[in-house]
Motif scaffolding. Structure first.
Motif, PDB file in Angstrom:
ATOM      1  N   UNK A 197      35.503  48.501  66.512  1.00 60.09           N
ATOM      2  CA  UNK A 197      35.190  49.606  67.603  1.00 60.09           C
ATOM      3  C   UNK A 197      35.635  48.949  69.024  1.00 60.09           C
ATOM      4  N   UNK A 198      35.127  47.862  69.273  1.00 62.27           N
ATOM      5  CA  UNK A 198      35.690  47.267  70.510  1.00 62.27           C
ATOM      6  C   UNK A 198      37.195  47.008  70.614  1.00 62.27           C
ATOM      7  N   UNK A 199      37.953  46.657  69.537  1.00 59.87           N
ATOM      8  CA  UNK A 199      39.310  46.447  69.725  1.00 59.87           C
ATOM      9  C   UNK A 199      40.033  47.840  69.769  1.00 59.87           C
ATOM     10  N   UNK A 200      39.362  49.015  69.229  1.00 62.65           N
ATOM     11  CA  UNK A 200      40.294  50.142  69.426  1.00 62.65           C
ATOM     12  C   UNK A 200      39.966  50.539  70.530  1.00 62.65           C
ATOM     13  N   UNK A 201      38.921  50.204  71.563  1.00 53.62           N
ATOM     14  CA  UNK A 201      38.730  50.633  72.819  1.00 53.62           C
ATOM     15  C   UNK A 201      39.793  49.761  73.755  1.00 53.62           C
ATOM     16  N   UNK A 202      39.873  48.574  73.468  1.00 58.46           N
ATOM     17  CA  UNK A 202      40.971  47.729  74.081  1.00 58.46           C
ATOM     18  C   UNK A 202      42.468  48.262  74.040  1.00 58.46           C
ATOM     19  N   UNK A 203      42.755  48.836  72.872  1.00 59.52           N
ATOM     20  CA  UNK A 203      43.817  49.271  72.557  1.00 59.52           C
ATOM     21  C   UNK A 203      44.222  50.503  73.193  1.00 59.52           C
ATOM     22  N   UNK A 204      43.327  51.572  73.102  1.00 64.73           N
ATOM     23  CA  UNK A 204      43.289  52.821  73.901  1.00 64.73           C
ATOM     24  C   UNK A 204      43.534  52.367  75.206  1.00 64.73           C
ATOM     25  N   UNK A 205      42.575  51.438  76.036  1.00 65.67           N
ATOM     26  CA  UNK A 205      42.697  51.316  77.253  1.00 65.67           C
ATOM     27  C   UNK A 205      44.079  51.111  77.763  1.00 65.67           C
TER      28      UNK A 205
END
Length: 293
Positions: free
Chosen positions: A261-269
């Motif tokens: 979930x956190x990695x997805x947030x980083x990528x989308x950022x």
């Protein structure tokens, strides 16, 4: 009391997910029952269900309000959607509790809470679920967290293990303290909750804290402020539920779920912007992050 370990790729190697060779079938990756959604919040069931499939669950069943069941079935054609009757307030009708529990007993994991309505019917559903004698992981989120405080002893006795996914306000209600107290020391709050409820406790925030019932503690920094958006918690709950259905134990599922979930947030950022990406945009990233971790 041991210090919290950093949750990263290196730590995840100590918590490997179940292996699924090429000759395995969807039965080998388990069946998840998602009890979620209401006529006011149908999207919660959608996000959690798709996230579970993206995390690798073999079969998805969604128990949801009859008023949205057909629409949800069209939106998620991969799922078996089980419509239940509703009260006037939009809660699960008590007459539907028995069939829902039977579906739960046949699953490999159950995720409950996203988009459900608070009230006595939900409490009755939770009581029936906790009393059904099944031996499978429970993923508890959103509305159902508000029912747990009087049921701590019952949840501790649940043999299949559980994961709780509260934000700071929900954690405060679970512990009977002020939200400010949780925000001041979320790691300590997670430790208290894990010990009190006998479940893996996850406190979501800028730093996400994960604590197992045996006291092992972990901390994840990542994802960014953009993950603080409507539906983001539903996707996290679905990821954790999907991993549990695959056979991951509750702690491993929680650790991997928080990381993905956190990695997805980083990528989308990086791709979309620091603020303004949507929870639904997390979904397509899940398989790739799992594969590369």
């Amino acid at each position: 009391m041991s210090a919290a370990e950093t949750l990263d790729r290196d730590l995840l190697r100590r918590f490997p997910l179940p292996d699924h060779p090429e000759e395995s079938s969807k039965e080998d990756r388990g069946r998840l029952l998602v009890i979620a959604g209401s006529r006011e919040l149908p999207g919660a069931a959608y996000l959690a269900g798709i996230a579970a499939l993206r995390a690798g669950a073999g079969k998805l069943q969604i128990a949801t309000a009859r008023s949205i069941a057909v629409q949800l079935g069209v939106a998620v054609p991969e799922a078996r959607v089980i419509g239940h009757e509703e009260t006037e307030e939009g809660c699960v009708d008590p007459g539907s509790i028995g069939p829902i529990v039977e579906w739960a007993k046949a699953a490999q994991a159950v995720m409950i809470g996203c988009g459900l309505q608070h009230g006595p019917p939900l409490e009755k559903l939770l009581d029936a679920l906790l009393d059904c004698g099944a031996d499978l992981p429970l993923v508890l989120d959103a509305a159902v967290l508000g029912c747990l405080a009087p049921r701590a002893e019952t949840l501790r006795a649940w043999s299949g293990g559980a994961v709780m996914l509260p934000h700071a306000g929900e954690m405060a209600r679970l512990l009977g303290c002020a939200r400010e107290e949780v925000e001041a020391d979320p790691g300590a709050a997670a430790r208290r909750a894990a010990a009190t409820y006998g479940a893996v406790a996850v406190v979501k925030g800028p730093f996400t804290h994960i604590v197992a019932p045996d006291g092992r503690a972990f901390r994840f920094k990542g994802g960014g402020v953009g993950l603080a958006t409507s539906g983001s918690g539903d996707t996290l709950a679905g990821i954790v539920g999907g991993l549990c259905a695959r056979g991951a134990d509750p702690l491993a599922a929680a650790l991997w779920g928080v990381y993905v979930h956190g990695e997805a947030g980083r990528i989308l950022t990086e791709r979309v912007g620091r603020i303004g990406f949507l929870a639904r945009e997390i979904l397509a990233l899940i398989p790739g992050i799992l594969q590369s971790a």
